[in-house]
Design a protein around this motif. Structure first.
Motif, mmCIF file in Angstrom:
data_model
loop_
_atom_site.group_PDB
_atom_site.id
_atom_site.type_symbol
_atom_site.label_atom_id
_atom_site.label_comp_id
_atom_site.label_asym_id
_atom_site.label_seq_id
_atom_site.Cartn_x
_atom_site.Cartn_y
_atom_site.Cartn_z
ATOM 1 N N THR A 187 -65.777 -10.825 -20.398
ATOM 2 C CA THR A 187 -65.571 -12.234 -20.471
ATOM 3 C C THR A 187 -64.371 -12.546 -19.755
ATOM 4 O OG1 THR A 187 -63.977 -11.747 -22.395
ATOM 5 C CG2 THR A 187 -66.298 -11.981 -23.007
ATOM 6 N N MET A 188 -63.393 -11.811 -19.151
ATOM 7 C CA MET A 188 -62.276 -12.018 -18.330
ATOM 8 C C MET A 188 -62.675 -12.361 -16.902
ATOM 9 S SD MET A 188 -59.899 -13.182 -20.467
ATOM 10 C CE MET A 188 -58.568 -13.255 -19.262
ATOM 11 N N LEU A 189 -63.408 -11.335 -16.230
ATOM 12 C CA LEU A 189 -63.542 -11.268 -14.799
ATOM 13 C C LEU A 189 -64.246 -12.631 -14.449
ATOM 14 C CD1 LEU A 189 -64.767 -7.732 -14.215
ATOM 15 C CD2 LEU A 189 -62.702 -8.600 -13.469
ATOM 16 N N PRO A 190 -65.170 -13.138 -15.180
ATOM 17 C CA PRO A 190 -65.656 -14.680 -14.535
ATOM 18 C C PRO A 190 -64.439 -15.454 -14.443
ATOM 19 C CG PRO A 190 -66.996 -13.657 -16.316
ATOM 20 C CD PRO A 190 -66.113 -12.933 -16.473
ATOM 21 N N LEU A 191 -63.305 -15.382 -15.357
ATOM 22 C CA LEU A 191 -62.096 -16.519 -15.094
ATOM 23 C C LEU A 191 -61.386 -16.230 -13.989
ATOM 24 C CD1 LEU A 191 -61.038 -16.599 -18.833
ATOM 25 C CD2 LEU A 191 -62.467 -18.053 -17.617
ATOM 26 N N LEU A 192 -61.517 -15.018 -13.343
ATOM 27 C CA LEU A 192 -60.762 -14.434 -12.178
ATOM 28 C C LEU A 192 -61.833 -14.377 -11.005
ATOM 29 C CD1 LEU A 192 -58.755 -11.618 -13.779
ATOM 30 C CD2 LEU A 192 -58.136 -14.035 -13.723
ATOM 31 N N SER A 193 -62.711 -15.044 -10.898
ATOM 32 C CA SER A 193 -63.740 -15.056 -9.947
ATOM 33 C C SER A 193 -63.869 -16.445 -9.325
ATOM 34 C CB SER A 193 -65.202 -14.756 -10.256
ATOM 35 O OG SER A 193 -65.403 -15.790 -11.334
ATOM 36 N N SER A 194 -64.897 -16.839 -8.588
ATOM 37 C CA SER A 194 -65.024 -17.983 -7.897
ATOM 38 C C SER A 194 -65.952 -19.055 -8.660
ATOM 39 C CB SER A 194 -65.818 -17.948 -6.450
ATOM 40 O OG SER A 194 -67.132 -17.240 -6.887
ATOM 41 N N ALA A 195 -65.919 -18.797 -10.039
ATOM 42 C CA ALA A 195 -66.689 -19.537 -11.205
ATOM 43 C C ALA A 195 -66.055 -21.059 -11.121
ATOM 44 C CB ALA A 195 -66.680 -18.926 -12.463
ATOM 45 N N PHE A 196 -64.776 -21.072 -11.246
ATOM 46 C CA PHE A 196 -64.341 -22.607 -11.308
ATOM 47 C C PHE A 196 -63.539 -22.837 -10.193
ATOM 48 C CE2 PHE A 196 -64.259 -20.147 -15.483
ATOM 49 C CZ PHE A 196 -64.801 -21.032 -16.238
ATOM 50 N N VAL A 197 -62.905 -22.253 -9.117
ATOM 51 C CA VAL A 197 -62.448 -22.650 -7.888
ATOM 52 C C VAL A 197 -62.768 -21.864 -6.656
ATOM 53 C CG1 VAL A 197 -60.377 -23.876 -9.175
ATOM 54 C CG2 VAL A 197 -60.225 -21.302 -8.493
ATOM 55 N N PRO A 198 -62.725 -22.189 -5.660
ATOM 56 C CA PRO A 198 -63.282 -21.336 -4.439
ATOM 57 C C PRO A 198 -62.132 -20.342 -4.417
ATOM 58 C CG PRO A 198 -63.515 -23.784 -3.876
ATOM 59 C CD PRO A 198 -62.940 -23.467 -5.154
ATOM 60 N N VAL A 199 -62.548 -19.206 -3.749
ATOM 61 C CA VAL A 199 -61.848 -18.100 -3.728
ATOM 62 C C VAL A 199 -60.493 -18.656 -2.538
ATOM 63 C CG1 VAL A 199 -63.063 -16.238 -4.519
ATOM 64 C CG2 VAL A 199 -63.311 -16.852 -2.108
ATOM 65 N N ASP A 200 -61.200 -19.324 -1.687
ATOM 66 C CA ASP A 200 -60.288 -19.867 -0.408
ATOM 67 C C ASP A 200 -59.057 -20.582 -1.135
ATOM 68 O OD1 ASP A 200 -61.931 -18.657 1.213
ATOM 69 O OD2 ASP A 200 -63.124 -20.701 1.639
ATOM 70 N N ALA A 201 -59.195 -21.110 -2.350
ATOM 71 C CA ALA A 201 -58.033 -21.673 -2.871
ATOM 72 C C ALA A 201 -56.962 -20.968 -3.716
ATOM 73 C CB ALA A 201 -58.341 -22.842 -3.716
ATOM 74 N N MET A 202 -57.277 -19.727 -3.495
ATOM 75 C CA MET A 202 -56.452 -18.732 -4.374
ATOM 76 C C MET A 202 -55.414 -18.149 -3.672
ATOM 77 S SD MET A 202 -59.447 -16.861 -6.428
ATOM 78 C CE MET A 202 -60.573 -17.657 -7.599
ATOM 79 N N PRO A 203 -54.377 -17.777 -4.082
ATOM 80 C CA PRO A 203 -53.286 -16.914 -3.169
ATOM 81 C C PRO A 203 -53.904 -15.980 -2.664
ATOM 82 C CG PRO A 203 -52.493 -17.250 -5.535
ATOM 83 C CD PRO A 203 -54.043 -17.599 -5.437
ATOM 84 N N GLY A 204 -53.177 -15.538 -1.327
ATOM 85 C CA GLY A 204 -53.751 -14.625 -0.509
ATOM 86 C C GLY A 204 -53.852 -13.097 -1.053
#
Length: 264
Positions: A187-204
């Protein structure tokens, strides 16, 4: 009657048991289904304008974010239903039902396969419900019939992979509460994926993990199929590879655990 016929009959019996159990005790399925539905409504109606502005640019358009969000919620639903399967298997273990099945003249594989196929069927029904809610709040897919079939196949394949892992978690857990805790990554991995925001917006430093973990490629592939946009060869290959790899790993793990001596 041949051995194959006996095994097939045992598979159907165990599948029927799983589906009847889900029908008689729907609270577990409803509880795990509630989280993705609530997240869908929360992110659309509370954070929708802000999130859509960040993804599509100003002016904010909530419908753009609905289109982006629903595929991720669908894959999150798969993870949540599989967590319920882990709890159900752990319940069978602690109540001694699995130990009784071991002593019966039935196909041992049927016990596990009944749980897996039953869970996949429940997952597909839950996905129809979540998709219906998405359509009601403005999700407008632009997929052809072939893309719809491919999307359904992808979700079934991901569900199969996560369900085998969930059954393994249920087999090794000391109790249903332990299965719920051990299965938390589902259940946690989807929260740490591109489900809610694009991965390009995440820290490097975090982007690499988010991009290549099991859920992100599947979400991006599903998003491309439902919205009629490109999915990219890398995402499609990774999604299928992760699903097949986890299915095989989960199956071997479950078989090894189920053939061990019952717990004392």
């Amino acid at each position: 009657m041949s051995l194959a016929s006996h095994a097939f009959r045992d598979h159907l019996t165990m599948l029927r048991r799983t589906l009847l159990h889900a029908r008689r005790y729907p609270s577990l399925t409803l509880n795990v289904l509630l989280t993705p539905v609530m997240l869908l409504l929360l992110f659309v109606y509370v954070f929708g304008n802000v999130m859509s502005a960040g993804i599509a640019g100003a002016p904010a358009d909530r419908s753009e974010y609905v289109a982006y969000l629903v595929p991720g919620i669908l894959l999150m639903t798969v993870g949540m239903i599989s967590l319920g399967t882990a709890v159900s298997v752990a319940t069978d273990m602690t109540e001694g039902i699995m130990a009784r099945f071991r002593t019966m003249a039935i196909s041992r594989a049927s016990v596990l396969i009944g749980h897996v196929i039953g869970s996949v069927i429940q997952t597909l029904l839950a996905l129809v419900l979540v998709l219906g809610i998405g359509l009601a709040i403005g999700f407008r897919p632009d997929a052809t019939l072939t893309e719809w079939i491919a999307a359904a196949g992808l979700m079934a394949l991901v569900s199969l992979a996560l369900t085998w892992i969930a059954v393994g978690i249920g087999l090794v857990s000391p109790n249903p509460e332990g299965a719920s805790n051990i299965g938390l990554p589902l259940t946690m991995l989807p929260l740490l994926s591109s489900a809610f925001v694009p991965v390009d917006a995440m820290p490097g430093w975090f982007r690499w993990f988010a991009e290549y973990q099991p859920f992100s490629p599947a979400i991006e592939t599903l998003r491309g199929l439902l919205l009629g946009s490109g999915i990219g060869t890398t995402n499609a290959v990774l999604a299928v590879a992760w699903s097949l790899g986890l299915s095989l790993l989960g199956y071997l793990w479950c078989r090894a655990q189920f053939t061990r001596e019952p717990r004392r």
